[in-house]
Design a protein around this motif. Structure first.
Motif, PDB file in Angstrom:
ATOM      1  N   ARG A  18       0.810  -1.225   0.000  1.00 13.62           N
ATOM      2  CA  ARG A  18       0.000   0.000   0.000  1.00 13.62           C
ATOM      3  C   ARG A  18       0.840   1.269   0.000  1.00 13.62           C
ATOM      4  O   ARG A  18       0.304   2.368  -0.195  1.00 13.62           O
ATOM      5  N   GLU A  31       3.130   4.160  -1.307  1.00 13.57           N
ATOM      6  CA  GLU A  31       3.481   4.801  -2.578  1.00 13.57           C
ATOM      7  C   GLU A  31       4.046   6.192  -2.297  1.00 13.57           C
ATOM      8  O   GLU A  31       3.974   6.681  -1.169  1.00 13.57           O
ATOM      9  N   ALA A  32       4.616   6.800  -3.320  1.00 20.11           N
ATOM     10  CA  ALA A  32       5.224   8.126  -3.183  1.00 20.11           C
ATOM     11  C   ALA A  32       6.190   8.151  -1.999  1.00 20.11           C
ATOM     12  O   ALA A  32       6.160   9.049  -1.156  1.00 20.11           O
ATOM     13  N   TYR A  61       5.659   8.398   3.314  1.00 17.36           N
ATOM     14  CA  TYR A  61       4.934   7.793   2.187  1.00 17.36           C
ATOM     15  C   TYR A  61       3.440   7.994   2.346  1.00 17.36           C
ATOM     16  O   TYR A  61       2.944   8.423   3.398  1.00 17.36           O
ATOM     17  N   ARG A  62       2.720   7.681   1.280  1.00 17.00           N
ATOM     18  CA  ARG A  62       1.258   7.701   1.309  1.00 17.00           C
ATOM     19  C   ARG A  62       0.730   6.300   1.092  1.00 17.00           C
ATOM     20  O   ARG A  62       1.403   5.449   0.490  1.00 17.00           O
ATOM     21  N   ARG A  81      -1.995   3.712  -0.558  1.00 21.89           N
ATOM     22  CA  ARG A  81      -2.925   3.541  -1.676  1.00 21.89           C
ATOM     23  C   ARG A  81      -4.329   3.290  -1.127  1.00 21.89           C
ATOM     24  O   ARG A  81      -4.494   2.630  -0.112  1.00 21.89           O
TER      25      ARG A  81
END
Length: 222
Positions: free
Chosen positions: A202, A204-205, A219-220, A222
């Protein structure tokens, strides 16, 4: 040292309860001041406007900085002794406290969080529990949530030496409190690659930040 002296979850909890009143001495080391000021300013920016769940907040060193521009900040910890130190501080009005088990999230307040922070907790999670802990934490957060994990980097000559490793690769330190008592504490110093490999599907970034005596992953979900 006998096996009875080895760190266990129960002995770790007791150690931090006993250390509560002297815990923040580590943040007064002169060589760490520049990194701390940079981190404090960064956290205020990262969490501006967010409703933040903090895991294992301890004595609340990061709370006034991370919460300074937040919409809401829930500082949670398992130990009432460390929570009491944090609650005695002058803090932004958006700050709330809760007694929560970091592994199970039992006791988590019924809030709509959109961000999460943990400072100097990752290094105390046994390697064999990291994946399950992160999965439990991520499951409690909605898609789009911003997550920041901050912890100590190993600095030769400044970090307390690791005295042994167990069969899982976890490192342990021997620490002495001001009352003279000695305690074995699980403490890992992961590499960037090791941290990123644990984040799960999960995340991302993802961004990695190096602050000398500290590292952070941002992070972020999903």
């Amino acid at each position: 040292m006998t096996r009875a002296d080895f760190a266990t979850p129960e002995s770790m909890r007791a150690y931090y309860a006993q250390r509560a009143r002297e815990y923040e001495l580590v943040y007064h080391k002169p060589q760490r001041q520049d990194a701390l000021r940079r981190i404090e300013a960064w956290l205020a920016e990262v969490f501006a406007g967010h409703r933040v769940l903090e895991i294992a907040s301890g004595t609340g060193w990061w709370v006034p900085h991370g919460a300074s521009r937040a919409a809401a900040w829930w500082a949670t910890d398992l130990n009432p002794e460390t929570l009491a130190v944090a609650q005695a501080k002058t803090l932004p009005a958006c700050v709330h406290f809760g007694q929560v088990d970091a592994y199970t999230l039992q006791g988590l307040p019924d809030e709509a969080f959109d961000a999460c922070f943990s400072g100097c907790w990752w290094s105390h999670v046994p390697l064999q529990r990291l994946g399950d802990w992160l999965a439990t934490l991520h499951a409690a957060l909605p898609a789009g949530s911003r997550v920041v994990m901050l912890d100590n980097a190993h600095v030769e000559g400044d970090s307390t030496p690791v005295t042994r490793y167990d069969e899982h690769g976890n490192g342990y330190q021997r620490r002495r409190l001001l009352d003279g008592s000695e305690h074995e504490v699980l403490k890992n110093f992961p590499t960037q690659a090791e941290v990123l490999a644990c984040l799960g599907p999960r995340a991302e970034a993802v961004s990695w930040h190096h602050f000398g005596h500290y590292w952070a992953v941002d992070y972020r979900l999903r």
